[in-house]
Write an enzyme that holds these catalytic residues in place. Sequence first.
Site, PDB file in Angstrom:
ATOM      1  N   GLU A  61       0.948   4.184   1.457  1.00 22.29           N
ATOM      2  CA  GLU A  61       1.400   4.789   2.708  1.00 22.29           C
ATOM      3  C   GLU A  61       2.511   3.981   3.355  1.00 22.29           C
ATOM      4  OE1 GLU A  61      -1.582   3.887   1.716  1.00 22.29           O
ATOM      5  OE2 GLU A  61      -3.190   4.982   2.745  1.00 22.29           O
ATOM      6  N   HIS A  96       0.849  -1.187   0.000  1.00 24.80           N
ATOM      7  CA  HIS A  96       0.000   0.000   0.000  1.00 24.80           C
ATOM      8  C   HIS A  96       0.885   1.238   0.000  1.00 24.80           C
ATOM      9  CE1 HIS A  96      -4.227  -1.496   1.027  1.00 24.80           C
ATOM     10  NE2 HIS A  96      -3.505  -2.561   0.703  1.00 24.80           N
ATOM     11  N   CYS A 151      -6.736   3.238   4.150  1.00 27.16           N
ATOM     12  CA  CYS A 151      -7.690   2.145   4.291  1.00 27.16           C
ATOM     13  C   CYS A 151      -7.880   1.808   5.768  1.00 27.16           C
ATOM     14  CB  CYS A 151      -7.224   0.921   3.508  1.00 27.16           C
ATOM     15  SG  CYS A 151      -5.739   0.125   4.163  1.00 27.16           S
TER      16      CYS A 151
END
Length: 746
Positions: free
Chosen positions: A441, A439, A497
């Site tokens: 981040e 992901h 998320c």
Amino acid sequence: MASVLGSGRGSGGLSSQLKCKSKRRRRRRSKRKDKVSILSTFLAPFKYLSPGTTNTEDEDNLSTSSAEVKENRNVSNLGTRPLPPGDWARGGSTPSVKRKRPLEEGNGGHFCKLQLIWKKLSWSMTPKNALVQLHELKPGLQYRMVSQTGPVHAPVFAVAVEVNGLTFEGTGPTKKKAKMRAAEMALKSFVQFPNAFQAHLAMGSSTSPCTDFTSDQADFPDTLFKEFEPSSRNEDFPGCCPVDTEFLSSAYRRGRLLYHTLDLMGQALPDRSRLAPGALGERNPVVVLNELRSGLRYVCLSETAEKPRVKSFVMAVCVDGRTFEGSGRSKKLAKGQAAQAALQALFDIRLPGHIPSRSKSNLLPQDFADSVSQLVTQKFRELTVGLTSVYARHKTLAGIVMTKGLDTKQAQVIVLSSGTKCISGEHISDQGLVVNDCHAEIVARRAFLHFLYTQLELHLSKHQEDPERSIFIRVKEGGYRLRENILFHLYVSTSPCGDARLNSPYEITIDLNSSKHIVRKFRGHLRTKIESGEGTVPVRGPSAVQTWDGILLGEQLVTMSCTDKIASWNVLGLQGALLCHFIEPVYLHSIIVGSLHHTGHLARVMSHRMEGIGQLPASYRQNRPLLSGVSNAEARQPGKSPHFSANWVVGSADLEIINATTGKRSCGGSSRLCKHVFSARWARLHGRLSTRIPGHGDTPSMYCEAKRGAHTYQSVKQQLFKAFQKAGLGTWVRKPPEQDQFLLSL
């Protein structure tokens, strides 16, 4: 006989008179023919038309009866002029005389007027396009190709040109149209009035006098703009300076294009009582700025089509010699952002929507957040060659920007990443050769670790100036810490998320128990990502450890959500366990979210969930980063996520591409961000740099031992996990311990 002779002499005299008359007629006809031939050769671009076929809009009524050409002739003198009767029929009673006429007959035997009309030549009638006009005003401009996006059958080109220190970017389906669009935008930036009527209307003159431009008069002051009168009206603007009219008129007579700054505002200061927040209400920042600095012009620097039917505009305004930019989905929004930036920077004015209250004290200034967002997106655009690279596709983009204080002039993008996937359980590695979570981040944080290792390695350099370039300075007690005023800001294009994204589109009331939202049962809960998919689910059961053999047999590999991981960074820091041997914890100063965010809920899930963590050891704290959205929120991007993750670290030339399913590079090798590479870099630093851990002894042989050696870090980590459990938010799920049981290599 005499009579006969007399009659003979009389008849002879008559015949001689007739011969003389005929000679004179022939002479006049030849002269007339010569004149007509000379006219026809001289007026080659003209044509002859009869009155029935003339176009009154295109013709010029000229007369050829006179050889004189007078200047400033009245239009009435150019009308039809019939030839004198004596010229074409002396006596009018000689029908036997047949003559060729150079012109057609009509209207009762009179010659038709000679009508001359300029041929419609393409070069004389076609209006000048923007490229030609800009070239005449600013010759020598260089147009450069910026990017080419879109599919092969429908490309979108972007061309830029720099004019007066500003860069204007135009887009179009062809390079020519993109170039034309850039020229039009550049012209609009400094051509205020496209025609004279608008100019007179704007300057207070509703009508312009009729002026004979063919006369010998040099100046026409009545047709020019009204001059600014020497100010006896300086009550409103006490700092006004009158215009030097002599300078303007002399410059005009010399025929120069003049740039003259009119000091209409002087050093006028805003009336703060009049512009107090209570008086401002919900006023538009453009209106407020116009009251302080009237007559400002906003220039559209670029207009880009990021996606089909989605455009982005960048507007700029120059106030007091400083240029402020704003971006938005429309020119109106972009102008508002530019005006707000100018108000805040020059007058320290924040409109009610931008003024932090007690409940909003943890908000980042909006103009600073927008600047960070633009820096990250522009850097990503640069690395992907104007988003034309196949690796420009992304659902989430993240980046970390380093600043000294909140000065955006010295801001630097240090890491970039994209991605929305995690590896499959079958690709898990017990040698630390894969990146488990791709992901954006999380990859950005791992790229940040790469940056921190590079900064520490500067202290091992033999060059004396290298340690001075590092962001770390040595501490007397041991180890290193950040230099003063070094700040880090995380930008994420969409809400992380997990719980932050789950509730972000909805307004959260102050009383959480009064919320009627359907997900209130799991609000704030720890959540895990779905293997090889998107989305998150709440943690299940009390089990906190996954088993290696269970994953290999088909059990799903569980990874904590990005929201929960970022929340842990606000207690543990970004540096991780290994770097805690050398440096103090490093925290984020701010988090900026591009879309799908609600600041109140984001603050709660990032900081407020850990309020029961208790007292923390020295150098650790419960960090509360400043939060902000962006004015130009990214649009939702439907479709499947790409199966790759891109990362970049300052000092690297290109992006590194990781296959999000396998956790390795597309070529099959290990990523520079994997555990194995970081462990090798840590081992080279250990024993050569001063550490914060007393009696650290020899270098550990295994990766898991090196992590356990950071005792304080591990104790704070356990304290955090217990705080989540105590708050009833679930149990933190850990990876199988076999992942960290590999030997360190130099």
